[in-house]
Design an enzyme around this catalytic site. Structure first.
Site, short mmCIF file in Angstrom:
data_model
loop_
_atom_site.label_atom_id
_atom_site.label_comp_id
_atom_site.label_asym_id
_atom_site.label_seq_id
_atom_site.Cartn_x
_atom_site.Cartn_y
_atom_site.Cartn_z
N ARG A 48 0.87 -1.19 0.00
CA ARG A 48 0.00 0.00 0.00
C ARG A 48 0.90 1.23 0.00
O ARG A 48 1.77 1.35 0.84
CB ARG A 48 -0.90 0.06 1.23
N HIS A 63 -7.51 0.38 -6.23
CA HIS A 63 -7.70 -0.29 -4.92
C HIS A 63 -8.46 -1.60 -5.18
O HIS A 63 -9.60 -1.76 -4.75
CB HIS A 63 -8.48 0.63 -3.99
N GLN A 88 -10.33 -3.84 -2.48
CA GLN A 88 -11.56 -3.23 -1.98
C GLN A 88 -12.74 -3.52 -2.90
O GLN A 88 -13.86 -3.79 -2.46
CB GLN A 88 -11.37 -1.70 -1.86
N ASP A 136 -16.80 8.05 -1.70
CA ASP A 136 -15.50 7.90 -1.04
C ASP A 136 -15.13 9.28 -0.49
O ASP A 136 -15.79 10.28 -0.81
CB ASP A 136 -14.45 7.41 -2.07
N CYS A 142 -16.11 2.60 1.06
CA CYS A 142 -14.98 1.73 1.43
C CYS A 142 -14.52 1.97 2.87
O CYS A 142 -13.90 1.10 3.47
CB CYS A 142 -13.82 1.91 0.46
N ARG A 162 -13.65 -7.42 3.38
CA ARG A 162 -12.24 -7.23 3.03
C ARG A 162 -11.44 -8.47 3.44
O ARG A 162 -10.56 -8.92 2.73
CB ARG A 162 -11.65 -6.00 3.74
#
Ligand code: CP
Ligand code: NVA
Length: 330
Positions: free
Chosen positions: A106, A133, A136, A229, A270, A315
């Site tokens: 990440r 991502h 996700q 988001d 998310c 996740r």
């Protein structure tokens, strides 16, 4: 289906069948965990988790998933390793590839995760870059599939910063699995045109569609899923807040916006999310701009339409499936 040794850098590299396979595998592993059936089939393997940015869900999901699969994990944070400072990404990749069976990354640049994949010789999983991502999105698709029972033909409307990791990756993921995706944002925050073109190509194959729209009411009309988001992402400078708030306040997900969607529509995010004043950043933004709740209101976030904690749990199961698929040679 054989995803052994495969990297997960972006869902652009995956076919619809491969994505559906990972979702089915996630559901199976989730079911096994809920029923106390062990699946520690990767005993003796080791993975390393490279985090240049903060994380709650992604880090914990990788660590718990690795443990459930019988693996050991090493966490390397933004400080404490030589990576990027005294040692290049290319050299780091070759060192870690000699010790570990898989690498999660990440951080800031998509090029970094691509470089790790090119030089490490072990599977690399993208835990978020500025551009994508993908883990996700697998969790999001699993959550939608659990809720509706299917994916094809559902209308997903994403409101907000549509040119960053979540906007980009939801567009790709939805297009790949035959959903009708609408990016609803001011033109300044639309996704890059080459990525839109690639997503439209994917949608043609799957029977889905991709549309860009500035008008909130048109975009959200009859949507099955409303998703958003944060307006300012990790790694962006603080001085973009003022402009972002000006551009995106009309795109806040509130009850009026949910009212444009189907009665049965769900809300997704998310996380983490700024929906009240219970965070340091949320409070700072309130003091400076007077907004209590940014990309989503407290009312929508806490409503029974909100599936955000199902997403967060998923996740774990989807990241586990990615590692399982890359590391188990069946
Ligand atoms: N959604 C997500 O990636 O959360 P974290 O930043 O907590 O990992
Ligand atoms: N766009 C957000 C996603 C966080 C999971 C960020 O990059 O900060």
């Amino acid at each position: 289906m054989n995803l052994y040794k495969r990297n997960l850098l972006t869902l652009l590299d995956y076919t619809e069948e491969e994505i559906l396979y990972l979702l089915d595998l996630s559901a199976k592993l989730k079911d096994e965990k809920k029923n106390g059936i062990k699946h520690d089939v990767l005993k003796g393997k080791n993975i390393v988790l490279l985090f240049e940015k903060d994380s709650t869900r992604t880090r914990c999901a990788f660590e718990v998933a690795a443990a459930d699969l019988g693996m050991h994990s090493t966490y390397l944070g933004p400080t404490g390793s030589q990576m990027g400072k005294k040692e290049s990404i290319k050299d780091t990749a070759r060192v870690l590839g000699r010790m570990y069976d898989g690498i999660e990354y990440r951080g800031f640049k998509q090029e970094t995760v691509e470089c790790l994949a090119e030089y490490s010789n072990v599977p690399v999983w993208n835990g978020l870059t500025e551009k994508y991502h993908p883990t996700q999105i697998l969790a999001d698709l699993l959550t939608i599939k659990e809720h509706y029972g299917y994916l094809k033909g559902l209308k997903m409307c994403y409101l907000g910063d549509a040119r960053y990791n979540m906007g980009n990756s939801l567009m790709i993921g939805a297009a790949k699995v035959g959903m009708n995706f609408v990016a609803c944002a001011p033109k300044e925050l639309w996704p890059a045109s080459d990525l839109v073109d690639k997503s439209i190509e994917a949608a043609k194959l799957s029977g889905g569609s991709v549309t860009l729209e500035e008008n909130v009411e048109i975009a959200c009309k009859d949507a099955d899923i409303i998703v958003t988001d944060v307006w300012v992402s990790m790694g962006e400078p603080d001085d973009v807040w003022a402009e972002r708030i000006k551009l995106l306040t009309p795109y806040q997900v509130n009850s009026k916006v949910m009212g444009y969607a189907k009665d049965t529509a769900i809300f997704m995010h998310c996380l983490p999310s700024f929906h009240n004043l219970e965070t340091k950043v949320g409070m700072e933004v309130y003091e400076k701009f007077g907004l209590n709740g940014l990309e989503v209101t407290e009312e929508v976030f806490e409503s029974n339409k909100s599936k955000v904690f199902d997403e967060a749990e998923n996740r774990l199961h989807t990241i586990k499936a990615c590692m399982y698929a890359s590391l188990v040679n069946e």
